[in-house]
Design a protein around this motif. Structure first.
Motif, PDB file in Angstrom:
ATOM      1  N   THR A 440       0.847  -1.182   0.000  1.00 41.42           N
ATOM      2  CA  THR A 440       0.000   0.000   0.000  1.00 41.42           C
ATOM      3  C   THR A 440       0.885   1.235   0.000  1.00 41.42           C
ATOM      4  O   THR A 440       1.931   1.260   0.653  1.00 41.42           O
ATOM      5  CB  THR A 440      -0.906   0.014   1.250  1.00 41.42           C
ATOM      6  OG1 THR A 440      -1.627  -1.213   1.319  1.00 41.42           O
ATOM      7  CG2 THR A 440      -1.892   1.155   1.198  1.00 41.42           C
ATOM      8  N   SER A 441       0.460   2.223  -0.746  1.00 39.51           N
ATOM      9  CA  SER A 441       1.203   3.485  -0.794  1.00 39.51           C
ATOM     10  C   SER A 441       1.446   4.005   0.622  1.00 39.51           C
ATOM     11  O   SER A 441       0.534   4.041   1.446  1.00 39.51           O
ATOM     12  CB  SER A 441       0.411   4.515  -1.606  1.00 39.51           C
ATOM     13  OG  SER A 441       0.850   5.817  -1.335  1.00 39.51           O
ATOM     14  N   LYS A 442       2.684   4.395   0.906  1.00 38.35           N
ATOM     15  CA  LYS A 442       3.016   4.912   2.230  1.00 38.35           C
ATOM     16  C   LYS A 442       2.206   6.158   2.556  1.00 38.35           C
ATOM     17  O   LYS A 442       1.836   6.395   3.710  1.00 38.35           O
ATOM     18  CB  LYS A 442       4.510   5.210   2.318  1.00 38.35           C
ATOM     19  CG  LYS A 442       5.386   3.955   2.306  1.00 38.35           C
ATOM     20  CD  LYS A 442       6.856   4.305   2.456  1.00 38.35           C
ATOM     21  CE  LYS A 442       7.703   3.040   2.471  1.00 38.35           C
ATOM     22  NZ  LYS A 442       9.161   3.331   2.595  1.00 38.35           N
ATOM     23  N   GLN A 443       1.923   6.944   1.512  1.00 43.76           N
ATOM     24  CA  GLN A 443       1.130   8.153   1.737  1.00 43.76           C
ATOM     25  C   GLN A 443      -0.294   7.812   2.167  1.00 43.76           C
ATOM     26  O   GLN A 443      -0.874   8.483   3.013  1.00 43.76           O
ATOM     27  CB  GLN A 443       1.095   9.010   0.452  1.00 43.76           C
ATOM     28  CG  GLN A 443       2.396   9.749   0.205  1.00 43.76           C
ATOM     29  CD  GLN A 443       3.222   9.052  -0.870  1.00 43.76           C
ATOM     30  OE1 GLN A 443       2.962   7.900  -1.211  1.00 43.76           O
ATOM     31  NE2 GLN A 443       4.208   9.756  -1.378  1.00 43.76           N
ATOM     32  N   VAL A 444      -0.844   6.731   1.549  1.00 44.89           N
ATOM     33  CA  VAL A 444      -2.204   6.310   1.900  1.00 44.89           C
ATOM     34  C   VAL A 444      -2.241   5.818   3.339  1.00 44.89           C
ATOM     35  O   VAL A 444      -3.131   6.188   4.120  1.00 44.89           O
ATOM     36  CB  VAL A 444      -2.705   5.222   0.939  1.00 44.89           C
ATOM     37  CG1 VAL A 444      -4.037   4.646   1.417  1.00 44.89           C
ATOM     38  CG2 VAL A 444      -2.858   5.783  -0.468  1.00 44.89           C
ATOM     39  N   LYS A 446      -0.192   6.567   5.729  1.00 43.62           N
ATOM     40  CA  LYS A 446       0.032   7.721   6.611  1.00 43.62           C
ATOM     41  C   LYS A 446      -1.243   8.539   6.765  1.00 43.62           C
ATOM     42  O   LYS A 446      -1.578   8.995   7.870  1.00 43.62           O
ATOM     43  CB  LYS A 446       1.164   8.586   6.030  1.00 43.62           C
ATOM     44  CG  LYS A 446       1.602   9.732   6.935  1.00 43.62           C
ATOM     45  CD  LYS A 446       2.797  10.473   6.323  1.00 43.62           C
ATOM     46  CE  LYS A 446       3.251  11.600   7.238  1.00 43.62           C
ATOM     47  NZ  LYS A 446       4.416  12.325   6.658  1.00 43.62           N
ATOM     48  N   LYS A 447      -1.969   8.722   5.660  1.00 46.18           N
ATOM     49  CA  LYS A 447      -3.202   9.501   5.695  1.00 46.18           C
ATOM     50  C   LYS A 447      -4.259   8.808   6.558  1.00 46.18           C
ATOM     51  O   LYS A 447      -4.920   9.435   7.394  1.00 46.18           O
ATOM     52  CB  LYS A 447      -3.727   9.693   4.275  1.00 46.18           C
ATOM     53  CG  LYS A 447      -4.961  10.587   4.146  1.00 46.18           C
ATOM     54  CD  LYS A 447      -5.288  10.820   2.671  1.00 46.18           C
ATOM     55  CE  LYS A 447      -6.439  11.815   2.512  1.00 46.18           C
ATOM     56  NZ  LYS A 447      -7.711  11.307   3.032  1.00 46.18           N
ATOM     57  N   THR A 449      -3.777   6.580   8.907  1.00 47.32           N
ATOM     58  CA  THR A 449      -3.313   6.564  10.299  1.00 47.32           C
ATOM     59  C   THR A 449      -3.494   7.926  10.961  1.00 47.32           C
ATOM     60  O   THR A 449      -3.833   8.019  12.151  1.00 47.32           O
ATOM     61  CB  THR A 449      -1.832   6.145  10.351  1.00 47.32           C
ATOM     62  OG1 THR A 449      -1.678   4.878   9.719  1.00 47.32           O
ATOM     63  CG2 THR A 449      -1.347   6.051  11.780  1.00 47.32           C
ATOM     64  N   LYS A 450      -3.272   8.983  10.196  1.00 41.48           N
ATOM     65  CA  LYS A 450      -3.405  10.341  10.744  1.00 41.48           C
ATOM     66  C   LYS A 450      -4.866  10.688  10.993  1.00 41.48           C
ATOM     67  O   LYS A 450      -5.200  11.323  12.002  1.00 41.48           O
ATOM     68  CB  LYS A 450      -2.767  11.343   9.780  1.00 41.48           C
ATOM     69  CG  LYS A 450      -2.774  12.790  10.291  1.00 41.48           C
ATOM     70  CD  LYS A 450      -2.075  13.726   9.301  1.00 41.48           C
ATOM     71  CE  LYS A 450      -2.097  15.157   9.818  1.00 41.48           C
ATOM     72  NZ  LYS A 450      -1.410  16.090   8.864  1.00 41.48           N
ATOM     73  N   GLU A 451      -5.755  10.262  10.083  1.00 34.68           N
ATOM     74  CA  GLU A 451      -7.169  10.647  10.174  1.00 34.68           C
ATOM     75  C   GLU A 451      -7.936   9.828  11.203  1.00 34.68           C
ATOM     76  O   GLU A 451      -8.856  10.345  11.847  1.00 34.68           O
ATOM     77  CB  GLU A 451      -7.838  10.487   8.802  1.00 34.68           C
ATOM     78  CG  GLU A 451      -7.443  11.544   7.794  1.00 34.68           C
ATOM     79  CD  GLU A 451      -8.242  11.425   6.509  1.00 34.68           C
ATOM     80  OE1 GLU A 451      -9.232  10.654   6.482  1.00 34.68           O
ATOM     81  OE2 GLU A 451      -7.884  12.103   5.534  1.00 34.68           O
ATOM     82  N   LYS A 688      -9.455   0.228   0.329  1.00 31.33           N
ATOM     83  CA  LYS A 688      -9.471   1.452   1.130  1.00 31.33           C
ATOM     84  C   LYS A 688     -10.885   1.795   1.592  1.00 31.33           C
ATOM     85  O   LYS A 688     -11.068   2.415   2.660  1.00 31.33           O
ATOM     86  CB  LYS A 688      -8.875   2.615   0.335  1.00 31.33           C
ATOM     87  CG  LYS A 688      -8.756   3.919   1.122  1.00 31.33           C
ATOM     88  CD  LYS A 688      -8.101   5.013   0.290  1.00 31.33           C
ATOM     89  CE  LYS A 688      -8.027   6.319   1.077  1.00 31.33           C
ATOM     90  NZ  LYS A 688      -9.373   6.867   1.401  1.00 31.33           N
TER      91      LYS A 688
END
Length: 853
Positions: A440-444, A446-447, A449-451, A688
């Motif tokens: 999975t994209s690291k940005q996805v 991270k997003k 996990t942050k939200e 997702k």
């Protein structure tokens, strides 16, 4: 089945319902028949395709997932439909058997019948000997007289006349050269049952035309759906014995595809074979004249074919660019090689979807593809003679149900952007995702996990296997055990260094702790030190297939598994038991597992499942949630690989490129309380939606006391009956059917061994009257129309453990269940009274139990 409705968003329900439809709305679009590749919307999920001939020309015959036969012409017009028995057709064959110029349509059905239909779709006759599924059907001529030949899982094949009258029975036991793996009865498993040494089920039956105008019958026999390639037998029609018996060792895996072809134009047909396997499949050409096997490993044709995936290598002989060639379809990729099979490299065309079946119409040289394995509802027609077919294959977006699924997901995603999080009475339970983070994209990540506080992505990795002094293991069996896939080449320090890297993340990690082949991948000391390296972070140790059971296994539990659980209890660890077959409603109730059942390690063990081959997921769901609801465990889990839907390993079309079945399964599981998800990443953009449903709170994760849709009847599971235990574990062997054994052993949980794929369940089977399941088809979204029936440790009578740490079932449930729960006890064979003094046969007592549901 639903949890409390006011605690769940309609978004979750709509995803489940609209994606689960078996019949989509008919398409109004007329197919562009001038295209090199076009789609005909049916609107059924088409599992098998064939071509058939009428006096007016050829047309397409499709068989749906539910067993409906339908005919369509090449312009997309549906000519007729016939629901037949409502059970799946394992094989379809078309041939003019009465000489009127129109092909009859023959099917080998999972209900044990051979059905014969006219070219107008009308049933002409049927034939049945017993309930064992028919698996293959063909036709053959002798002295200009036509015969139908059919066989399957009763280990015989049958010659019928053109009116369906039995002419002759050939028992495989009279000629088989198969060598079954022995399954010896022991003190721990006294009812272990092996097939006779010389017997096989019928995998394929096909007629081979000869240059002199005669025909011979090819029989491909098999004894195991996952191990061994089986053998080829060649018969002169109606003969008792084959004139050729050859073991097939070429593809080193079961045969999932068999075609008859004439490669060298000598008038004598050869046999093209395709394997079914997880990886490293091959094709082979068998020449009956020379008894030789020419083999090609697909990975030698292209590295694309070497990728992981549960697929069947399907072949056809075609005319391509003026040359006789072999067309190979393998999942979502295809290639064409010369019929000489001498070329070792080829170009590969890869599309977006894999397909359930493939056939060539000999009248048109067109390739017919069944529906996409991701739930498609179209038949696709591919014309290799037209330019651009390869690009069209690469870009194919199937209409019908695939389009509907994608539209539904888009709609849910749009609705989620406006969804206002619901305030619940307790903080939502965290859902742990294992393996998703790897692809999975690291940005996805991270997003997400942050939200959201949940879901929680665990880092996933491989700590390797340890070279350590196993002489301290108190049983010689486990001193010697090894997993042949592993190297056992790492020291403790090397493993701990790998662990330090794995735990660099903020949350924790998941990794394999061991396997049923060898639970001792690493020493107990190394495991404990690894848990300490985590320094308080979450650790999930995955143990797949730890389902063997004997005295040595009991010793292993006390020497290793439970001491590891004690350490994990103190160090924020969980043991994720990813077991198979009927484990959670059979083996777990053997005395060696009593500490798990008691609730002593409720916060450690997570019952999970490898939902493959077993064909009875409605039992596993009831058993895992039963352990959770009764307090034996505090969490339960689910797992996905693309073979989740593989109820028939011999036809292992399990290469879904759109993992909507996984999305639905996970929503179902989490809505019923699952909090540990072990995913094999396929399409993370699609998954997702699942993460957002959890994160937004639209998909509520309940505790047992919040669920109001349990049945007020529970099944108390006793130590399993030996025959039930053996049948539930013997899922790979295909040749176990014995009418005498079936007659003498009516079971509460029945038809579980490897000889029943797609077969109807018995009238007295729990799956039918409690779960609403009609067939052994691996229903991993069981309906339980009158509420989920929990399978639990005994709650009442002499079998109940009143001192168990878990307490009573009703104390974990909503208060409405306090005085209404009723329990029936079973060992899998019969029902048993609470005082243990009476036994009630499943075949009769089910009527009493059924009334309570």
């Amino acid at each position: 089945m639903k949890t409390i409705i006011n605690k769940m968003s309609f978004l979750v329900l709509s995803t489940l319902v609209t994606s689960a439809c078996t019949v989509a709305s008919p398409s109004r679009l007329t197919p562009d028949v001038t295209s090199a590749l076009y789609s005909i919307e049916t609107p059924y999920t088409i599992s098998k395709v064939r071509s058939a001939n009428q006096k007016s020309g050829s047309y397409i015959v499709g068989s749906s997932y539910e067993g409906t036969l339908l005919a369509v012409d090449y312009d997309g017009k549906v000519l007729w439909k016939n629901k037949l028995s409502g059970y799946m057709n394992h094989d379809v064959w078309t041939q003019d058997i009465n000489g009127d110029g129109n092909d009859e349509i023959l099917t080998a059905n999972a209900d044990g019948h051979v059905y014969c239909l006219s070219d107008k779709g009308q049933l002409k006759w049927s034939f049945k000997v017993n309930d064992a599924p028919m698996y293959s059907v063909t036709t053959i001529k002798k002295d200009n007289t036509s015969y139908v030949v059919a066989g399957g899982f009763d280990n015989n094949f049958y010659y019928l006349d053109t009116q369906g009258k039995l002419i002759k029975t050939i028992a495989s036991s009279t000629y088989s050269i198969e060598q079954a793996r022995p399954n010896k009865a022991t003190k721990d498993n006294p009812k272990a049952r092996s097939q006779p040494a010389k017997r096989h089920s019928i995998n394929f039956l096909r007629s081979l035309k000869q240059a002199d105008g005669s025909e011979i019958l090819a029989v491909q026999g098999v004894v195991n759906s996952m191990q061994g390639t089986g053998a080829i037998y060649l018969f002169n029609p109606l003969d008792d014995k084959p004139f050729v018996s050859n073991s097939l060792k070429a593809t080193r895996s079961p045969i999932g595809d068999l075609r008859v072809v004439d490669v060298n134009d000598d008038g004598n047909q050869e046999i093209l074979l395709g394997s079914t396997k997880m990886q490293s499949q091959g094709i082979a050409l068998y020449d009956p004249k020379t008894k030789s096997q020419t083999v090609i490993s697909l990975k030698k044709l292209s590295p694309i074919f070497a990728k992981f995936g549960y697929r069947v290598a399907q072949t056809e002989l075609v005319e391509y660019q003026g040359e006789k060639s072999i067309f190979i379809l393998y999942g979502n990729s295809l290639t064409i090689i010369p019929a000489t099979m001498k070329k070792t490299k080829s170009s590969v065309v890869t599309g977006k979807y894999s397909f359930n079946d493939m056939w060539k119409d000999p009248a048109t040289n067109k390739i017919i593809l069944a529906s996409s394995q991701s739930g498609g509802s179209s038949i696709h027609v591919l014309d290799l003679a037209k330019q651009g077919w390869d690009k069209q294959f690469e870009n194919l977006n199937p209409p019908g149900k695939i389009t509907a699924i994608l539209n539904n997901i888009d709609k849910v995603n749009q609705q989620l952007t406006h969804y206002q999080e619901t305030k619940y009475n307790h903080k939502p339970l965290p859902v742990y995702l294992m393996s998703d983070v790897n692809k999975t994209s690291k940005q996805v990540v991270k997003k997400i996990t942050k939200e959201y506080d949940s879901p929680i992505f665990l880092d996933s990795g491989n700590l390797g296997t340890e070279e350590w002094d196993r002489s301290i293991i108190p049983t010689k069996v486990y001193q010697k055990k090894r997993d042949r896939r592993k190297k056992y080449d790492l020291s403790q320090n090397e493993i701990l260094e790998k662990a330090k890297k794995l735990y660099r993340g903020d949350v924790g990690a998941a990794y394999w702790g061991g396997h049923g082949n060898d639970p001792y991948y690493r020493s107990l000391d190394t495991h404990i030190k690894t848990l300490k390296v985590a320094d308080g972070k979450k650790s999930v140790l995955i143990f797949p297939e730890v389902a063997h059971y004997d005295k040595d296994f009991e010793i292993m539990l006390e020497d290793f598994m439970f001491p590891l659980a004690e350490a994990a209890q103190k160090l924020n660890g969980n043991l994720f038991l990813r077991n198979k077959h009927t484990f959670w409603q059979s083996m777990i109730y053997k005395k060696g597992w009593s500490r798990l059942l008691s609730g002593e390690f409720a916060d450690v063990f997570v019952p999970a499942m490898e939902e493959t081959t077993d064909k009875s997921m409605e039992l596993s769901v009831a058993a895992r949630t039963g352990l959770w609801a009764s307090g034996s465990v505090n969490n339960w889990g689910a797992r996905l690989a693309r073979d989740n839907t593989s109820y028939d390993r011999l036809r292992q079309h399990s290469h879904q490129m759109l993992p909507n079945h996984a999305l639905r399964q996970y929503i179902y599981s989490v809505a019923n309380g699952a909090t540990y998800i072990n995913n094999f990443p396929v399409d993370q953009a699609h998954m997702k939606t699942f993460w957002d449903l959890i994160g937004k709170g639209a998909l509520y994760v309940p505790k047992p006391h919040e669920i109001l849709s349990y049945s007020p009847v529970n099944i108390g599971m006793l130590p399993p009956d030996d025959h039930y235990l053996d049948e539930g574990s013997n899922v790979k062997t295909t040749s176990l059917f014995d009418q005498k054994v079936e007659d003498e052993n009516p079971m509460v949980f029945s038809r579980l061994n490897g000889s029943w794929p797609g077969a109807p369940v018995t009238e007295w089977d729990f799956s039918r009257y409690a779960a609403g399941v009609k067939e052994r088809r691996l229903g991993f979204l069981p309906e339980y129309p009158n509420g989920l029936v929990l399978i639990t440790p005994p709650q009442q009578g002499v079998f109940a453990d009143d001192k168990a740490a878990r307490g009573a079932l009703v104390d974990h449930l909503h208060p409405i269940y306090k005085n209404i729960m009723q329990e029936y006890l079973t060992d899998g064979r019969e029902y048993i009274s609470a005082d243990g003094k009476q036994r009630f046969p499943a075949k009769e007592f089910y009527k009493t139990v059924e009334k309570k549901y």
